[in-house]
Design an enzyme around this catalytic site. Sequence first.
Site, PDB file in Angstrom:
ATOM      1  N   CYS A  83       1.609  -0.581 -11.343  1.00  0.00           N
ATOM      2  CA  CYS A  83       1.872  -1.889 -11.955  1.00  0.00           C
ATOM      3  C   CYS A  83       1.583  -1.765 -13.443  1.00  0.00           C
ATOM      4  O   CYS A  83       0.790  -0.922 -13.845  1.00  0.00           O
ATOM      5  CB  CYS A  83       0.913  -2.956 -11.453  1.00  0.00           C
ATOM      6  SG  CYS A  83       1.066  -3.331  -9.726  1.00  0.00           S
TER       7      CYS A  83
ATOM      8  N   ARG B 201       3.433  -9.248 -15.775  1.00  0.00           N
ATOM      9  CA  ARG B 201       3.183  -7.943 -15.163  1.00  0.00           C
ATOM     10  C   ARG B 201       4.395  -7.514 -14.347  1.00  0.00           C
ATOM     11  O   ARG B 201       5.248  -8.334 -13.993  1.00  0.00           O
ATOM     12  CB  ARG B 201       1.959  -8.055 -14.268  1.00  0.00           C
ATOM     13  CG  ARG B 201       2.090  -9.027 -13.067  1.00  0.00           C
ATOM     14  CD  ARG B 201       2.341  -8.389 -11.723  1.00  0.00           C
ATOM     15  NE  ARG B 201       1.452  -7.353 -11.331  1.00  0.00           N
ATOM     16  CZ  ARG B 201       0.246  -7.541 -10.780  1.00  0.00           C
ATOM     17  NH1 ARG B 201      -0.190  -8.770 -10.560  1.00  0.00           N
ATOM     18  NH2 ARG B 201      -0.491  -6.508 -10.420  1.00  0.00           N
TER      19      ARG B 201
ATOM     20  N   ASN C 146      -3.801  -2.365  -9.269  1.00  0.00           N
ATOM     21  CA  ASN C 146      -4.447  -1.335  -8.455  1.00  0.00           C
ATOM     22  C   ASN C 146      -5.315  -0.419  -9.309  1.00  0.00           C
ATOM     23  O   ASN C 146      -4.941  -0.053 -10.431  1.00  0.00           O
ATOM     24  CB  ASN C 146      -3.385  -0.481  -7.746  1.00  0.00           C
ATOM     25  CG  ASN C 146      -3.264  -0.869  -6.287  1.00  0.00           C
ATOM     26  OD1 ASN C 146      -3.856  -1.856  -5.849  1.00  0.00           O
ATOM     27  ND2 ASN C 146      -2.509  -0.099  -5.527  1.00  0.00           N
TER      28      ASN C 146
HETATM   29  C1  LIG Z   1      -0.774  -3.766  -4.270  1.00  0.00           C
HETATM   30  C2  LIG Z   1      -0.904  -4.708  -5.469  1.00  0.00           C
HETATM   31  C3  LIG Z   1      -1.076  -3.874  -6.701  1.00  0.00           C
HETATM   32  C4  LIG Z   1       0.183  -3.124  -6.999  1.00  0.00           C
HETATM   33  C5  LIG Z   1      -0.165  -1.922  -7.794  1.00  0.00           C
HETATM   34  O1  LIG Z   1      -0.988  -1.909  -8.686  1.00  0.00           O
HETATM   35  N1  LIG Z   1       0.471  -0.836  -7.406  1.00  0.00           N
HETATM   36  C6  LIG Z   1       0.154   0.447  -7.959  1.00  0.00           C
HETATM   37  C7  LIG Z   1       0.182   1.489  -6.881  1.00  0.00           C
HETATM   38  S1  LIG Z   1      -0.754   2.821  -7.394  1.00  0.00           S
HETATM   39  O2  LIG Z   1      -2.127   2.439  -7.518  1.00  0.00           O
HETATM   40  O3  LIG Z   1      -0.231   3.311  -8.629  1.00  0.00           O
HETATM   41  O4  LIG Z   1      -0.588   3.799  -6.328  1.00  0.00           O
HETATM   42  C8  LIG Z   1      -2.088  -5.658  -5.366  1.00  0.00           C
HETATM   43  C9  LIG Z   1      -2.089  -6.640  -6.580  1.00  0.00           C
HETATM   44  C10 LIG Z   1      -2.698  -7.951  -6.063  1.00  0.00           C
HETATM   45  C11 LIG Z   1      -3.189  -7.604  -4.669  1.00  0.00           C
HETATM   46  C12 LIG Z   1      -3.399  -8.766  -3.688  1.00  0.00           C
HETATM   47  C13 LIG Z   1      -4.378  -9.795  -4.275  1.00  0.00           C
HETATM   48  O5  LIG Z   1      -5.572  -9.187  -4.722  1.00  0.00           O
HETATM   49  C14 LIG Z   1      -4.682 -10.894  -3.260  1.00  0.00           C
HETATM   50  C15 LIG Z   1      -5.116 -10.369  -1.888  1.00  0.00           C
HETATM   51  C16 LIG Z   1      -6.561  -9.874  -1.924  1.00  0.00           C
HETATM   52  C17 LIG Z   1      -7.004  -9.384  -0.547  1.00  0.00           C
HETATM   53  O6  LIG Z   1      -8.314  -8.900  -0.662  1.00  0.00           O
HETATM   54  C18 LIG Z   1      -6.081  -8.288  -0.064  1.00  0.00           C
HETATM   55  C19 LIG Z   1      -4.668  -8.792   0.028  1.00  0.00           C
HETATM   56  C20 LIG Z   1      -4.135  -9.344  -1.311  1.00  0.00           C
HETATM   57  C21 LIG Z   1      -2.820 -10.058  -0.960  1.00  0.00           C
HETATM   58  C22 LIG Z   1      -3.934  -8.211  -2.347  1.00  0.00           C
HETATM   59  C23 LIG Z   1      -2.965  -7.136  -1.808  1.00  0.00           C
HETATM   60  C24 LIG Z   1      -2.699  -6.004  -2.837  1.00  0.00           C
HETATM   61  O7  LIG Z   1      -3.884  -5.314  -3.086  1.00  0.00           O
HETATM   62  C25 LIG Z   1      -2.148  -6.612  -4.148  1.00  0.00           C
HETATM   63  C26 LIG Z   1      -0.772  -7.220  -3.877  1.00  0.00           C
END
Ligand SMILES: C[C@H](CCC(=O)NCCS(=O)(=O)O)[C@H]1CC[C@H]2[C@@H]3[C@H](O)C[C@@H]4C[C@H](O)CC[C@]4(C)[C@H]3C[C@H](O)[C@]12C
Length: 324
Positions: free
Chosen positions: A2, A16, A79
């Site tokens: 992200c 974002r 993340n």
């Molecule tokens: C996966 C998302 C981040 C995307 C990202 O950064 N991808 C990068 C991948 S990598 O690292 O480069 O491999 C994160 C951003 C916000 C997060 C959500 C939010 O924090 C809201 C909730 C929080 C809960 O604890 C878990 C589900 C959730 C619904 C989360 C699911 C997931 O972790 C999300 C959707």
Amino acid sequence: MCTAATYKTNDFYFGRTLDYESSYGEEIVIMPRNFPLNFVNMGRIATHYAVIGTAHVAQDYPLFYDAANEKGLAMAGLNFVGNAFYRDDIDGRDNVAQFEFIPWILCQCANVTEARTLIEKINITKTQFSPQMPAGQLHWIIADKNDCIVVESVKEGINVYDDPVGVLTNNPTFDMQMFRLNDFRGLSPKQPENTFSDKLDLTSYSRGMGAMGLPGDLSSQSRFVRAAFVKMNSRSAPDEQSSVSQFFHILNSVDQQRGCCEVAESKYEITIYTSCCNTEKGIYYYTTYNGHQISAVDMHKEDLDSAKLIAYPMITNEIINFQN
Ligand SMILES: C[C@H](CCC(=O)NCCS(=O)(=O)O)[C@H]1CC[C@H]2[C@@H]3[C@H](O)C[C@@H]4C[C@H](O)CC[C@]4(C)[C@H]3C[C@H](O)[C@]12C
């Protein structure tokens, strides 16, 4: 992966990309002032600032990914896998569960200065929202029109970094993301001089050679450098349309196309959505992977004194403007 970015013209913009291989079922959510918030350890906040953002709503609770409040303070979770570390409750601290961090800050703070004060007392806990929903491993960018910080809860404690670029990606830690910019200090939007050797007649045979060496790959460190270069050199007229358009161009420089980042056999990370919130007007603009046309939700068109969440499903299909 992200990427989050900020942009200032007449107004302040915050947004974002949300890059992932699957969607949790997110919507554009408005949390009005009287929606009661019951924190795991921090009691109940019955009346607060109104908030707009993207969230997954579960059990009538907005699990925000990124959001802005009516005062112009914005925040996003990205993340931070392998580095994020959350603790059990600690006596004497404000124990806020990881999934509560965005509402905790945005419902009470009007600006980054107030957020810094709250964060001084915080302990971000590992408490899960539900047994089926393990805590995401995140770090956060928090910004208003004057200031921007990054908050990382790691093994050593909570680190708060000033973010003079107004960009955040994923790993490594923010101080390392920033340090890497030193390697690219020679890049420029202008054509480069021949400093290679005065004994060679080297020519600039193409436009854009000042940014040669800008990393083009999808790793988080490379996206940080690329988004930082594009954002710091961005120029647009200051009106709303030009600013929003330019903002999407900044984030589109780190867009992820299906097929280029394989995360498991035949599973690819893509840019699920890209957001751009005019934090001063409370308008949340977004596009989705298959929905390039910009859609928008205006929080001020809703009853912000209500006690009920308002949610708009994201438009995920391509709307093509046929001209004949
Ligand atoms: C996966 C998302 C981040 C995307 C990202 O950064 N991808 C990068 C991948 S990598 O690292 O480069 O491999 C994160 C951003 C916000 C997060 C959500 C939010 O924090 C809201 C909730 C929080 C809960 O604890 C878990 C589900 C959730 C619904 C989360 C699911 C997931 O972790 C999300 C959707």
